[in-house]
Design a protein around this motif. Structure first.
Motif, PDB file in Angstrom:
ATOM      1  N   THR A  88       9.780  23.277  49.370  1.00 51.99           N
ATOM      2  CA  THR A  88      11.124  23.086  49.924  1.00 51.99           C
ATOM      3  C   THR A  88      11.440  24.055  51.063  1.00 51.99           C
ATOM      4  N   GLY A  89      10.830  25.212  51.055  1.00 56.16           N
ATOM      5  CA  GLY A  89      11.265  26.294  51.939  1.00 56.16           C
ATOM      6  C   GLY A  89      11.076  26.039  53.416  1.00 56.16           C
ATOM      7  N   GLY A  90       9.882  25.574  53.798  1.00 59.76           N
ATOM      8  CA  GLY A  90       9.563  25.436  55.217  1.00 59.76           C
ATOM      9  C   GLY A  90      10.538  24.547  55.953  1.00 59.76           C
ATOM     10  N   LEU A  91      10.607  23.301  55.539  1.00 60.05           N
ATOM     11  CA  LEU A  91      11.459  22.352  56.259  1.00 60.05           C
ATOM     12  C   LEU A  91      12.938  22.697  56.128  1.00 60.05           C
ATOM     13  N   SER A  92      13.334  23.295  54.981  1.00 60.77           N
ATOM     14  CA  SER A  92      14.746  23.696  54.844  1.00 60.77           C
ATOM     15  C   SER A  92      15.109  24.690  55.923  1.00 60.77           C
ATOM     16  N   ALA A  93      14.232  25.673  56.135  1.00 64.02           N
ATOM     17  CA  ALA A  93      14.525  26.707  57.131  1.00 64.02           C
ATOM     18  C   ALA A  93      14.588  26.119  58.530  1.00 64.02           C
ATOM     19  N   ALA A  94      13.761  25.093  58.768  1.00 64.99           N
ATOM     20  CA  ALA A  94      13.687  24.519  60.113  1.00 64.99           C
ATOM     21  C   ALA A  94      14.645  23.355  60.307  1.00 64.99           C
ATOM     22  N   SER A  95      15.409  23.022  59.254  1.00 64.21           N
ATOM     23  CA  SER A  95      16.150  21.756  59.281  1.00 64.21           C
ATOM     24  C   SER A  95      17.178  21.685  60.408  1.00 64.21           C
ATOM     25  N   ALA A  96      17.811  22.813  60.746  1.00 59.14           N
ATOM     26  CA  ALA A  96      18.851  22.768  61.785  1.00 59.14           C
ATOM     27  C   ALA A  96      18.261  22.284  63.114  1.00 59.14           C
ATOM     28  N   GLY A  97      17.158  22.913  63.530  1.00 60.03           N
ATOM     29  CA  GLY A  97      16.543  22.542  64.801  1.00 60.03           C
ATOM     30  C   GLY A  97      16.000  21.131  64.789  1.00 60.03           C
ATOM     31  N   VAL A  98      15.328  20.763  63.672  1.00 57.31           N
ATOM     32  CA  VAL A  98      14.704  19.436  63.608  1.00 57.31           C
ATOM     33  C   VAL A  98      15.783  18.352  63.619  1.00 57.31           C
ATOM     34  N   THR A  99      16.815  18.518  62.785  1.00 58.48           N
ATOM     35  CA  THR A  99      17.868  17.503  62.739  1.00 58.48           C
ATOM     36  C   THR A  99      18.595  17.417  64.080  1.00 58.48           C
ATOM     37  N   ALA A 100      18.771  18.571  64.734  1.00 57.79           N
ATOM     38  CA  ALA A 100      19.403  18.554  66.060  1.00 57.79           C
ATOM     39  C   ALA A 100      18.556  17.722  67.031  1.00 57.79           C
ATOM     40  N   CYS A 101      17.238  17.874  66.970  1.00 57.28           N
ATOM     41  CA  CYS A 101      16.349  17.084  67.835  1.00 57.28           C
ATOM     42  C   CYS A 101      16.525  15.591  67.576  1.00 57.28           C
ATOM     43  N   LEU A 102      16.543  15.214  66.289  1.00 58.34           N
ATOM     44  CA  LEU A 102      16.629  13.793  65.953  1.00 58.34           C
ATOM     45  C   LEU A 102      17.979  13.219  66.396  1.00 58.34           C
ATOM     46  N   ALA A 103      19.054  13.976  66.155  1.00 56.82           N
ATOM     47  CA  ALA A 103      20.380  13.503  66.549  1.00 56.82           C
ATOM     48  C   ALA A 103      20.478  13.384  68.070  1.00 56.82           C
ATOM     49  N   CYS A 104      19.945  14.400  68.765  1.00 59.87           N
ATOM     50  CA  CYS A 104      19.976  14.351  70.234  1.00 59.87           C
ATOM     51  C   CYS A 104      19.140  13.174  70.748  1.00 59.87           C
TER      52      CYS A 104
END
Lengths: 118, 348, 130
Positions: A88-104
């Motif tokens: 769970t840890g890796g993607l949770s920590a990176a979730s802000a940047g990744v989700t921002a990319c997908l939304a953008c």
């Protein structure tokens, strides 16, 4: 002083990527993947956190920093919830940047059109 | 018939007219003046880049027919192809065109392939009026074969730039008394190439993959017809670019031939010193546009009397490239001659 | 090659310098270290997306090479550019599906590597933490 280190370290990590582009047959996609995995490895070896302390965004903004973020996230989560944290840890920590990319990406797809490079 | 796949026409068909359309980068290139039309909006007002390429191809055919004073219903067949999957650019371009359509695919070798086939069919009396055409579009090729247009991956220096353009040539039976602008130009011969695989796996270096195929076809044509490079005013290859052109000259040297009058359409259509196009132009539209905008006008104006056009094609797909397979290549050739019959010094 | 590296250094360094300015700003606004880093990433992603949509990012990248590839803005460009390009094939099967053609492998290998390291850390911890 921090700004100078951010510029120098960030610039050096990019120049190293440029050497990989120019001197090897690696494609950009492979270099990006390699940088993230290398970031995880450097972080695991304890070598990346000192660079972050020195250069701040100069170390976190290049994709090596993305790998460091994933590795740190995994370690922190293992501390909190045990072995499950490794998943769970890796993607949770990176979730802000990744989700921002997908939304953008979705927003840009709605608003912008493909353009000729000429 | 003097060699396998080598055709010498006893009744050389005549080039009745040609039309070509280019995009913005072609308008900035050295051949700009030879184009019949140059579009500023490379989208051509279409909803997709694929349909934009279809519009270019259709416009090139319309211009060629208009110059030949023919309507589509006077055309016995149109032979052509493009770079898109399943040859859709021309399939969509030929919708509503009242002429039989023969779709071809040999990547960037399609123009000479179509011209050679059309010349054979006209020379043999099977068709009275036939058109050969080919097109490519930078944007359609990038998004299908490489990366999105907005993606910032830097291009390798050996990579080539896909030409945005289309060319169409209308052929008619040779003979006196037919109208033409300037001196008539004939298709004196043609040669269809063998598939040659030189073991190149780098898809950003297709010029090197295609050069051996180009030399194979040229050498077979020269051997079969008894011609020499010195006896020709120019040998135009399709899109070998800088890397492939150097390799071609070297391969010829190894066989004891000096290709001093070799030119490459990919190097003619852009100015590499001013335009960021890597190793030069490429694409099915590259040799098609150079033929219509440069070679045919030069022959008609008496600049050359006898030239070869050797369109070169790399025949891999994205899948075979990802599977690590090397690039098979093919080169097709047509001999173009200016003069009333196109036969002098000619066909055995 | 020297010129390529100089461009990559200058542009890449500049993007990181901008990132550091943003991070300093967010820290000054009272955000925690982790949140400031995340907000910095999100801001850079948004800027990159806007530049990609306007066609500027590709033009800069033609010069800057790895300078625009390696920072997180390059990752954002790798997600946003196919989304724009392939919306012609639909918002689901085109834009959304193709967002991952370049970025997908980065996420796959990054996530798997971090999970492996997390598992290794779980095994090492009793010895290291002591």
């Amino acid at each position: 002083m921090n700004f100078l280190w951010a510029f120098v370290v960030g610039g050096a990590l990019c120049a190293a990527g440029q050497l990989l582009l120019d001197l090897t047959a690696l494609t950009p996609a492979r270099i990006l993947t390699g940088y993230v995995v290398a970031g995880v490895a450097l972080s695991a070896a304890g070598l990346y956190q000192p660079l972050v302390d020195l250069a701040g965004a100069g170390a976190t903004v290049p994709l090596l920093g993305f790998g460091h973020l994933l590795a740190q996230g995994a370690v922190d989560a293992v501390e909190r919830r045990g072995l499950l944290g490794a998943l769970t840890g890796g993607l949770s920590a990176a979730s802000a940047g990744v989700t921002a990319c997908l939304a953008c990406g979705l927003l840009a797809a709605l608003l912008a059109d493909s353009r000729d490079q000429n | 018939m003097s060699g396998r796949g080598v055709l010498c026409f006893s009744r050389p068909p005549r080039v009745a007219a040609a039309g070509c359309v280019g995009g913005r980068k072609e308008a900035e290139g050295p051949l700009a003046e030879g184009f019949d039309a140059l579009v500023e909006d490379t989208r051509c007002g279409q909803p997709s880049w694929e349909l934009a390429e279809s519009a270019l191809a259709r416009r090139a055919l319309d211009i060629a027919l208009e110059k030949a004073r023919l309507a589509p219903e006077n055309l016995d067949a149109a032979l052509g192809g493009d770079l898109q999957n399943q040859c859709t650019a021309l399939a969509y371009a030929m919708r509503g065109v009242n002429a039989p359509f023969v779709g071809l695919y040999n990547a960037c070798a399609t123009m000479a392939q179509g011209l050679g086939l059309a010349a054979a069919l006209v020379s043999g009396g099977f068709l009275h009026r036939a058109a050969a055409l080919a097109s490519s579009h930078f944007c359609a090729a990038e998004r299908q074969f490489r990366t999105p247009l907005g993606y910032g991956g830097k291009r390798t220096p050996t990579a080539q730039w896909t030409v945005t353009g289309a060319g169409a040539v209308v052929l008619a039976p040779g003979g006196p008394g037919l109208p033409a602008d300037g001196a008539p130009v004939h298709i004196a011969g043609a040669a269809f190439g063998r598939v040659v695989d030189a073991g190149v796996t780098d898809i950003t270096n297709m010029g090197a993959a295609m050069a051996p195929a180009a030399w194979d076809t040229i050498a077979r044509y020269l051997a079969a017809t008894g011609r020499t490079p010195a006896g020709l005013d120019a040998i135009f290859t399709g899109d070998l670019g800088l890397v492939g052109s150097r390799l071609l000259v070297r391969l010829a040297q190894l066989d004891g031939a000096a290709l001093e009058n070799h030119r490459d359409c990919g190097l003619l259509i852009y100015d590499r010193t001013r335009q960021a196009v890597g190793a030069g132009g490429s694409g099915a539209g590259c040799s098609a546009c150079a033929l219509c905008a440069h070679i045919l006008p030069g022959l008609a104006a008496g600049r050359w009397r006898r030239v070869l056009l050797v369109s070169t094609g790399a025949l891999m797909s994205q899948l075979t490239a990802q599977q690590g397979q090397s690039i098979p290549a093919v080169a097709h050739l047509v001999e173009l001659a200016a003069g009333t019959s196109g036969q002098e010094g000619g066909s055995q | 090659m020297g010129r390529d590296c100089a461009w990559a250094f200058a542009v890449g360094g500049g993007i990181c310098r901008l990132g550091e300015a943003l991070r300093t700003g967010y820290l000054a606004a009272g955000h925690t270290l982790t949140d400031a880093a995340a907000l910095t990433s999100v801001t850079l992603v948004a800027l990159s997306a806007a530049a990609t949509a306007l066609g500027w990012y590709q033009k800069l990248a033609a010069r800057a090479g790895a300078g625009t590839l390696v920072p997180i803005t390059g990752f954002a460009n790798a997600v946003v550019s196919p989304a724009i390009e392939f919306k012609a094939e639909g918002l689901v099967t085109g834009a959304a599906a193709r967002m991952f053609t370049i970025a997908g492998p980065v996420l796959v290998y990054g996530a798997v590597a971090s999970a492996l390291w997390g598992a290794v850390w779980y095994l090492l911890r009793p010895w290291v933490a002591a």
